[in-house]
Write an enzyme that holds these catalytic residues in place. Structure first.
Site, PDB file in Angstrom:
ATOM      1  N   TYR A  22       0.840  -1.206   0.000  1.00  0.00           N
ATOM      2  CA  TYR A  22       0.000   0.000   0.000  1.00  0.00           C
ATOM      3  C   TYR A  22       0.869   1.248   0.000  1.00  0.00           C
ATOM      4  O   TYR A  22       0.569   2.234  -0.672  1.00  0.00           O
ATOM      5  CB  TYR A  22      -0.932   0.007   1.220  1.00  0.00           C
ATOM      6  CG  TYR A  22      -1.943   1.120   1.143  1.00  0.00           C
ATOM      7  CD1 TYR A  22      -3.181   0.898   0.536  1.00  0.00           C
ATOM      8  CD2 TYR A  22      -1.667   2.392   1.648  1.00  0.00           C
ATOM      9  CE1 TYR A  22      -4.112   1.916   0.432  1.00  0.00           C
ATOM     10  CE2 TYR A  22      -2.606   3.416   1.535  1.00  0.00           C
ATOM     11  CZ  TYR A  22      -3.822   3.168   0.933  1.00  0.00           C
ATOM     12  OH  TYR A  22      -4.736   4.182   0.822  1.00  0.00           O
TER      13      TYR A  22
ATOM     14  N   PHE B  75      -7.980  20.722 -24.319  1.00  0.00           N
ATOM     15  CA  PHE B  75      -8.395  19.325 -24.343  1.00  0.00           C
ATOM     16  C   PHE B  75      -9.612  19.194 -23.432  1.00  0.00           C
ATOM     17  O   PHE B  75      -9.722  19.901 -22.427  1.00  0.00           O
ATOM     18  CB  PHE B  75      -7.285  18.352 -23.954  1.00  0.00           C
ATOM     19  CG  PHE B  75      -7.753  16.930 -24.124  1.00  0.00           C
ATOM     20  CD1 PHE B  75      -7.929  16.410 -25.388  1.00  0.00           C
ATOM     21  CD2 PHE B  75      -8.112  16.163 -23.032  1.00  0.00           C
ATOM     22  CE1 PHE B  75      -8.452  15.133 -25.567  1.00  0.00           C
ATOM     23  CE2 PHE B  75      -8.636  14.888 -23.208  1.00  0.00           C
ATOM     24  CZ  PHE B  75      -8.797  14.370 -24.481  1.00  0.00           C
ATOM     25  N   THR B  76     -10.527  18.282 -23.790  1.00  0.00           N
ATOM     26  CA  THR B  76     -11.834  18.203 -23.121  1.00  0.00           C
ATOM     27  C   THR B  76     -11.727  18.124 -21.597  1.00  0.00           C
ATOM     28  O   THR B  76     -12.285  18.964 -20.884  1.00  0.00           O
ATOM     29  CB  THR B  76     -12.601  16.981 -23.654  1.00  0.00           C
ATOM     30  OG1 THR B  76     -11.754  15.827 -23.539  1.00  0.00           O
ATOM     31  CG2 THR B  76     -12.986  17.174 -25.110  1.00  0.00           C
TER      32      THR B  76
ATOM     33  N   ASP C  53       1.103  20.025 -20.648  1.00  0.00           N
ATOM     34  CA  ASP C  53       0.403  18.753 -20.799  1.00  0.00           C
ATOM     35  C   ASP C  53       1.364  17.868 -21.596  1.00  0.00           C
ATOM     36  O   ASP C  53       1.480  17.988 -22.815  1.00  0.00           O
ATOM     37  CB  ASP C  53      -0.925  18.937 -21.525  1.00  0.00           C
ATOM     38  CG  ASP C  53      -1.689  17.617 -21.650  1.00  0.00           C
ATOM     39  OD1 ASP C  53      -1.051  16.542 -21.549  1.00  0.00           O
ATOM     40  OD2 ASP C  53      -2.922  17.644 -21.849  1.00  0.00           O
TER      41      ASP C  53
ATOM     42  N   LYS D   5      -0.648   7.268 -23.064  1.00  0.00           N
ATOM     43  CA  LYS D   5      -0.218   7.564 -24.436  1.00  0.00           C
ATOM     44  C   LYS D   5       1.282   7.280 -24.565  1.00  0.00           C
ATOM     45  O   LYS D   5       1.690   6.136 -24.689  1.00  0.00           O
ATOM     46  CB  LYS D   5      -0.550   9.020 -24.793  1.00  0.00           C
ATOM     47  CG  LYS D   5      -2.024   9.255 -25.102  1.00  0.00           C
ATOM     48  CD  LYS D   5      -2.854   9.412 -23.876  1.00  0.00           C
ATOM     49  CE  LYS D   5      -4.207  10.022 -24.147  1.00  0.00           C
ATOM     50  NZ  LYS D   5      -5.033  10.075 -22.918  1.00  0.00           N
TER      51      LYS D   5
ATOM     52  N   ARG E   2     -14.367  14.707 -33.122  1.00  0.00           N
ATOM     53  CA  ARG E   2     -13.658  15.798 -32.438  1.00  0.00           C
ATOM     54  C   ARG E   2     -14.114  17.085 -33.106  1.00  0.00           C
ATOM     55  O   ARG E   2     -13.435  17.678 -33.930  1.00  0.00           O
ATOM     56  CB  ARG E   2     -12.133  15.650 -32.549  1.00  0.00           C
ATOM     57  CG  ARG E   2     -11.575  14.459 -31.795  1.00  0.00           C
ATOM     58  CD  ARG E   2     -11.297  14.670 -30.315  1.00  0.00           C
ATOM     59  NE  ARG E   2     -12.411  14.479 -29.418  1.00  0.00           N
ATOM     60  CZ  ARG E   2     -12.281  14.076 -28.155  1.00  0.00           C
ATOM     61  NH1 ARG E   2     -11.111  13.755 -27.647  1.00  0.00           N
ATOM     62  NH2 ARG E   2     -13.322  13.991 -27.369  1.00  0.00           N
TER      63      ARG E   2
ATOM     64  N   PHE F 198     -19.786  14.247 -25.242  1.00  0.00           N
ATOM     65  CA  PHE F 198     -19.443  13.379 -26.376  1.00  0.00           C
ATOM     66  C   PHE F 198     -19.335  11.914 -25.986  1.00  0.00           C
ATOM     67  O   PHE F 198     -19.544  11.030 -26.805  1.00  0.00           O
ATOM     68  CB  PHE F 198     -18.127  13.843 -27.024  1.00  0.00           C
ATOM     69  CG  PHE F 198     -16.984  13.922 -26.062  1.00  0.00           C
ATOM     70  CD1 PHE F 198     -16.782  15.063 -25.313  1.00  0.00           C
ATOM     71  CD2 PHE F 198     -16.123  12.853 -25.889  1.00  0.00           C
ATOM     72  CE1 PHE F 198     -15.730  15.130 -24.394  1.00  0.00           C
ATOM     73  CE2 PHE F 198     -15.070  12.913 -24.983  1.00  0.00           C
ATOM     74  CZ  PHE F 198     -14.884  14.055 -24.221  1.00  0.00           C
TER      75      PHE F 198
END
Ligand code: F0G
Length: 468
Positions: free
Chosen positions: A83, A135-136, A226, A269, A393, A460
């Protein structure tokens, strides 16, 4: 017609192939048109609501869809599932410090977990956050914390035909104008994305990052990167920017990150893993607060929602992502698909970006109004044609203006063919290109969609549509 995997280079060179071989396979299922018709109606014409068992080639996203290497799978076996204080956490922390150069790390379950922490720690109600497009989830968290988002990307980013080599660049005049208008003390940080997903996976140049740093330093404004696809961005800098051809991706990444005060990361990613993320900062006070807040949302500050094995796979993925042969094959595969589409004059965002082909649905369906959701329509048509899954998009992703309640109406109305890392072959790209061509040939018969259900948040993902 390009028959070699030319990676955007001259065709007189020798053929090229993916720098890996296949050790495990997962069978793909093909479906009939009647089966696909039933599936897309049941999904409300929203590709997010399809079952993946009904999908043939899945280009919904490059997020969490990577094939891990044998080394990463071996790493999963040395997961230290404690943990607190897992050995894998310390390996991950060291890899991030080495390759990205930030001092303090807070692990999170994925990118939006880091965005939530950063937004809550840095933003006060009434603040303003400039960014190179949005970005969303990133913008959602900024607005949820009380900020107004401002798009300060260069105009070329909104033009699908502009061949600008760094369409992700920040427009310094727009940033200066915002500082003059609202005051530097109302801007907690500039949100700088590399590459810019919603612009088509377009890179930002080193020169621009350096200039943004200089401007922000004048006013004491921080910069948060980002970093989700920052290694892909590094390849574009190596290829396109003067003075970087002989620098390694690792050197480019370190310099680039050095112009920011910290970063949010979706490890799903660039890091070649299926889950995970982190927030990094060089600011000890923000670190202290984020490290405290992470226990409320994600888990203890040495796992942040990840299992020990996930952190080990991510630490190894970071090292693999920075290898230039891998990264050239990654971006080269998308260029290859672009070359195939180009021979039929199919409209898509140029130059080809780092993680996807973004079809220009406005140019595809000039007879459809944006309120009839051209990009959503194209995603549904592609699925119907061949079982290939893509993603809208455009106006659906952009959501509504919180003040006026009207749709945000982005200039870019795009359907994204997102390529997972190390998953599909060149033959899959051929099949995809042919299906896009079939849709293009039948474009005039298409009538668009009406939205019949609209969720409140990030619509979306779960919105439903019917044929007009
Ligand atoms: N930033 C960028 C640039 C992204 O592309 C994403 C996710 C996130 C942040 C959020 O990260 O999903 O790990 O919470 N993009 C995915 C996509 C969902 O399909 O483009 P996350």
């Amino acid at each position: 017609m390009p028959t070699l995997h030319t990676m955007g280079q001259q065709q007189d060179r020798r053929s090229w192939a993916e720098p890996y071989k296949i050790k495990v396979v997962e069978p793909l299922r093909t479906t009939t048109r009647a089966e696909r018709e039933r599936a897309i109606v049941a999904a409300g014409y929203n590709t997010f609501l399809l079952r993946s068992a009904d999908v043939y080639i899945d280009l919904l996203t490059d997020s969490g869809t990577s094939a891990m290497s044998d080394r990463q799978w071996a790493g999963m076996m040395v997961g230290d599932e404690a943990y607190a204080g897992s050995a894998n956490y310390y390996r991950l922390e060291a890899a991030i410090q080495k390759y990205y150069g930030y001092q303090y790390i807070v692990p999170t379950h994925q990118g939006r977990g880091a965005e939530n922490l950063l937004s809550q720690c840095a933003i006060k109600p009434g603040d303003h956050v400039p960014g190179n497009m949005y970005f969303t989830t990133t913008r959602y968290h900024q607005e949820h914390a009380g900020a107004t988002f401002h798009d300060v990307i260069i105009d070329a980013a909104h033009d699908t035909s502009s061949l600008h080599p760094f369409k992700g660049d920040i427009d310094l005049d727009k940033l200066q104008a915002l500082i003059d208008e609202v005051g530097a003390d109302k801007i907690p940080y500039v949100c700088m994305a590399a590459t810019v997903n919603m612009a088509g996976g377009q890179p930002i140049s080193m020169g621009n990052a350096r200039a943004v740093r200089a401007l922000c330093d004048k006013y004491g404004i921080k910069i948060y990167l980002d970093a989700t696809r920052a290694v892909e961005n590094a390849l574009f800098i190596q290829e396109r920017e003067d003075g970087y051809a002989d620098r390694t991706l690792a050197e480019i990444l370190r310099e680039f990150c050095g112009y920011s005060d910290g970063a949010t990361m979706s490890g799903k990613k660039d890091h070649l893993v299926n889950i995970g993320g982190w927030l990094a900062t060089n600011d000890p006070e923000l670190f202290e607060e984020a490290r405290n807040l992470v226990v409320v949302y994600e888990g203890l500050h040495t796992y942040g929602g990840m299992a020990g094995r996930d952190m080990e796979a991510m630490a190894i993925g970071i090292e693999e992502s920075i290898e230039v042969d891998y990264m050239k094959s990654r971006v080269g595969q998308i260029r290859y698909l672009g070359e195939l589409l180009d021979q039929w004059q199919i409209p898509f965002v140029k130059p080809v970006g780092g993680h996807a082909i973004f079809l220009d649905a406005r140019a595809f369906y000039p007879h459809l109004q944006q309120d009839h959701f051209p990009a959503q329509t194209l995603a549904a048509e592609l699925y119907l044609d061949s079982g290939i899954r893509s993603m809208e998009r455009g106006i659906v992703s952009a959501g509504r203006n919180q003040l006026t309640g009207d749709h945000h109406r982005p200039k870019l109305e795009l359907t994204r063919l997102t390529i997972p890392r190390r998953v599909y072959t060149q033959a899959h790209m051929d099949v995809v290109a042919e299906s896009v061509k079939a849709c293009y040939d039948h474009r005039e018969a298409v009538t668009g969609l009406n939205m019949v259900y609209e969720p409140k948040y990030l619509r979306f993902f779960q919105a439903r549509f019917e044929r007009r």
